[in-house]
Design an enzyme around this catalytic site. Structure first.
Site, PDB file in Angstrom:
ATOM      1  N   GLN A   1     -32.105  -1.380 -88.401  1.00 27.69           N
ATOM      2  CA  GLN A   1     -31.849  -0.377 -89.432  1.00 27.69           C
ATOM      3  C   GLN A   1     -33.059  -0.202 -90.349  1.00 27.69           C
ATOM      4  O   GLN A   1     -33.381   0.910 -90.766  1.00 27.69           O
ATOM      5  CB  GLN A   1     -30.622  -0.763 -90.259  1.00 27.69           C
ATOM      6  CG  GLN A   1     -30.341   0.114 -91.458  1.00 27.69           C
ATOM      7  CD  GLN A   1     -30.058   1.566 -91.106  1.00 27.69           C
ATOM      8  OE1 GLN A   1     -29.643   1.877 -89.990  1.00 27.69           O
ATOM      9  NE2 GLN A   1     -30.314   2.470 -92.052  1.00 27.69           N
ATOM     10  N   GLU A   2     -33.741  -1.299 -90.628  1.00 30.36           N
ATOM     11  CA  GLU A   2     -34.890  -1.246 -91.540  1.00 30.36           C
ATOM     12  C   GLU A   2     -36.124  -0.632 -90.883  1.00 30.36           C
ATOM     13  O   GLU A   2     -36.827   0.173 -91.504  1.00 30.36           O
ATOM     14  CB  GLU A   2     -35.229  -2.657 -92.034  1.00 30.36           C
ATOM     15  CG  GLU A   2     -34.212  -3.251 -93.000  1.00 30.36           C
ATOM     16  CD  GLU A   2     -34.243  -2.596 -94.366  1.00 30.36           C
ATOM     17  OE1 GLU A   2     -35.189  -1.843 -94.649  1.00 30.36           O
ATOM     18  OE2 GLU A   2     -33.312  -2.826 -95.160  1.00 30.36           O
ATOM     19  N   SER A   3     -36.402  -1.006 -89.629  1.00 25.94           N
ATOM     20  CA  SER A   3     -37.710  -0.644 -89.048  1.00 25.94           C
ATOM     21  C   SER A   3     -37.657  -0.182 -87.602  1.00 25.94           C
ATOM     22  O   SER A   3     -38.704   0.099 -87.015  1.00 25.94           O
ATOM     23  CB  SER A   3     -38.649  -1.849 -89.133  1.00 25.94           C
ATOM     24  OG  SER A   3     -38.168  -2.902 -88.297  1.00 25.94           O
TER      25      SER A   3
END
Length: 472
Positions: free
Chosen positions: A329-331
Site C-alpha cells: 500500500q505504501e510503495s
C-alpha cells in the site's frame, strides 16, 4: 302421567339423579385422565425440544457442522477464521460453552445433523421450502442473490437468454442446481454439470483459469472471491433475494429459539455488523487494475523482500503478510518510491520518523522495513487503552498514515458525535470530519485529509486477505 304414583315418581327421580351422577363422575374422571395425558405429552415435548440446548450446556460444547472455505470456516496459522465461524463462535460464547467444528462435506450436512454428529448446521445455507422438510431453519441473518460467474474476457453472456447452449458447473444438491433446473423448465436450453462436494470457490477458480465457462455463486461469495480471482466477472443475478439461515433438527425448538434470540441480540448491539465488516466491509470496492497488479507483484517482487519482512514482523509480533500488505500500500514494493510529501522508500518513512527509528538511508530497503515495522509497533503500543487487538492495530495503521495526533483528535470528535471512540466504526465516522473547519478548528492538531486513512486501511485489509488465501 297416567299409571304413575307419587312413590313411583320419587323412585324414578332418585334413579335419574344417581345415573347422571355416575355419568358425570365417569366423564370427570375421563376428562382428568385426558388432561393429565395432554400435560405429560406437552411436558415431554417441551423437555425434548429443550434437550439439545440442555445437552450442549451440560457437555460444555457446541458442535457446529460447517463448510471449509474462505467464506465459512478455514484455518490461518492454526487459527480458525471465517464469517460463519465468527458468528458461531459468538453464539458459543453466548451459551458459555466451547466450540467444536466438523466439516463433513456439503452433501453430508443433513445426514450428519440427523445422526446427531453435530448440533447445528452453520454453512451459509439458503432456506428453501424443500429443505425445511428435513430441518428447522432459524431466522435469516443475511440475504443474498445467486449470480452467474464468467471470465472477464467473455463478451457473449450478458443476460439469462444468453445461457442457451452454455454448460454451467455447480455443486450438486444446492439451490444453484435447483435454480438452473427452474430456468430449464422456463425454456432456457442450458446444460447443468454437477460436482460432488466441490466448493463453489474452486469452481470460481476454474472459471478464471478458463477450465469451465460459467458457474453460479451467492453474491457474498462472488464479491469476496473476486479479489482472489480478479479475472472473473459477476455477470448478472439469476434469482431474487434469498435468505441464509442456520439449521437444527426438526422439532428442536429450544435451540432454535435461542439462535433466533441470539441473532436479534447481535444485530441490535452491533456485534453482527462488526463481524460482517471484518469479512465483507470493503468487498464492494473493487479496482481490477490495482488487484491484478497486486497479484502479479506477489510473484515478481515480493520474494526478494520476503525474508526481511518475515524477520522484522516476527521481531515485533506482527503477521508478516500484514506487513507485506502495508508495504504494498505504501510503495507497491518499490524500494525507491517517493512521494510529493517527502516520504521515501518501501514503507514511505518521513525524515523525522527515519531519524527517530535510527534509519540513516531511507532508500536502503532493509533499513526502511526495519524502521517502518518498529514504528508501527511503537504506535500500536500507544493505543494500549484499546483492549481489542484488531481494533488497536487499525488505530495504529490509521496513525501510520495520518499521524497519531490526528487519530486522537478524531476520537474526540467521535465522542462528540455520540460514537464509541475506541471502536473502528466510531473512528471511521469521525476521521473524514477532520477536513471540515467546524470540526478541525476545535482540535489540537488541526486539519487533516481524514478520508485517506479509511481508504488506506480498506486497501491494506484487502491485500492482507488475499495474502492469507495464497500459498506463498
Amino acid at each position: 302421567m297416567p299409571g304413575l304414583t307419587g312413590h313411583s315418581v320419587a323412585y324414578l327421580y332418585r334413579e335419574f339423579i344417581l345415573y347422571h351422577q355416575t355419568d358425570y363422575e365417569e366423564t370427570r374422571k375421563q376428562t382428568l385422565i385426558a388432561i393429565t395425558c395432554l400435560a405429560v405429552f406437552i411436558g415431554y415435548n417441551y423437555w425434548c425440544s429443550r434437550g439439545s440446548l440442555r445437552n450442549i450446556r451440560k457437555r460444555g460444547k457446541l458442535i457446529a457442522l460447517m463448510e471449509n472455505n474462505a467464506t465459512c470456516y478455514y484455518l490461518y496459522k492454526d487459527t480458525p477464521m471465517g464469517f460463519e465461524y465468527d458468528l458461531v463462535k459468538a453464539f458459543a460464547d453466548h451459551l458459555g460453552v466451547a466450540l467444536e467444528v466438523k466439516t463433513p462435506g456439503w452433501n453430508a450436512l443433513f445426514n450428519s445433523l440427523e445422526r446427531k454428529d453435530g448440533d447445528i448446521i452453520a454453512a451459509g445455507m439458503t432456506y428453501t421450502p424443500g429443505r425445511d422438510n428435513r430441518v428447522d431453519f432459524s431466522t435469516s441473518y443475511l440475504s443474498v442473490k445467486q449470480n452467474i460467474i464468467i471470465h472477464k474476457s467473455n463478451r457473449s453472456i450478458k443476460s439469462i437468454d444468453d445461457l442457451n447452449g452454455v454448460s454451467i458447473h455447480v455443486r450438486e444438491e444446492t439451490t444453484y442446481q435447483q435454480r438452473l433446473e427452474e430456468l430449464k423448465k422456463k425454456g432456457i436450453n442450458l446444460t447443468i454439470v454437477t460436482h460432488k462436494n466441490i466448493p463453489t470457490e474452486e469452481l470460481i477458480e476454474m472459471v478464471e483459469k478458463r477450465k469451465i465457462v460459467a458457474t453460479v455463486a451467492d453474491s457474498n461469495i462472488a464479491l469476496l472471491n473476486r479479489r482472489y480471482y480478479p479475472d472473473i466477472k459477476i455477470a448478472f443475478p439469476i434469482s431474487k433475494k434469498q435468505d441464509l439461515a442456520w439449521a437444527v433438527r426438526n422439532g428442536d425448538r429450544g435451540l432454535l429459539s435461542e439462535i433466533n434470540w441470539f441473532f436479534a441480540r447481535i444485530k441490535a448491539n452491533g456485534t453482527f455488523k462488526k463481524i460482517y465488516n471484518r469479512y465483507y466491509g470493503s468487498v464492494d470496492h473493487f479496482d481490477y487494475v490495482d488487484i491484478k497488479k497486486f497479484h502479479r507483484r506477489i510473484i515478481t517482487r515480493l520474494p526478494e523482500f520476503k525474508t526481511v519482512i518475515k524477520q522484522e514482523s516476527e521481531r515485533h509480533g506482527f503477521d508478516w503478510r500484514l506487513i507485506a500488505a502495508v508495504i504494498y500500500q505504501e510503495s507497491h514494493l518499490d524500494p525507491f518510491a517517493q512521494s510529493y510529501t517527502g516520504t521515501r522508500g518501501m514503507m514511505q518513512l518521513t525524515r523525522t520518523t527515519a531519524k527517530e527509528m535510527g534509519v540513516s538511508n531511507r532508500f536502503d530497503w532493509r533499513q526502511n522495513i526495519r524502521g517502518g515495522v518498529a514504528y508501527l509497533a511503537k504506535l500500536t503500543k500507544r493505543f494500549d487503552d484499546i483492549k481489542d487487538p484488531r481494533t488497536r492495530l487499525l488505530f495504529a495503521l490509521a496513525s501510520y498514515n495520518i499521524g497519531y495526533g490526528h487519530v486522537r483528535d478524531a476520537q474526540q470528535i467521535a465522542m462528540e458525535l455520540g460514537e464509541d471512540p475506541k471502536t473502528w466504526d466510531g473512528l471511521k465516522k469521525a476521521l473524514p470530519l477532520l477536513r471540515r473547519k467546524e470540526y478541525y478548528s476545535r482540535t489540537k492538531h488541526g486539519y487533516a485529509r481524514g478520508t485517506e486513512p479509511v481508504t488506506y486501511i480498506e486497501h491494506i485489509l484487502t491485500y492482507y486477505d488475499i495474502l492469507k488465501q495464497k500459498t506463498i
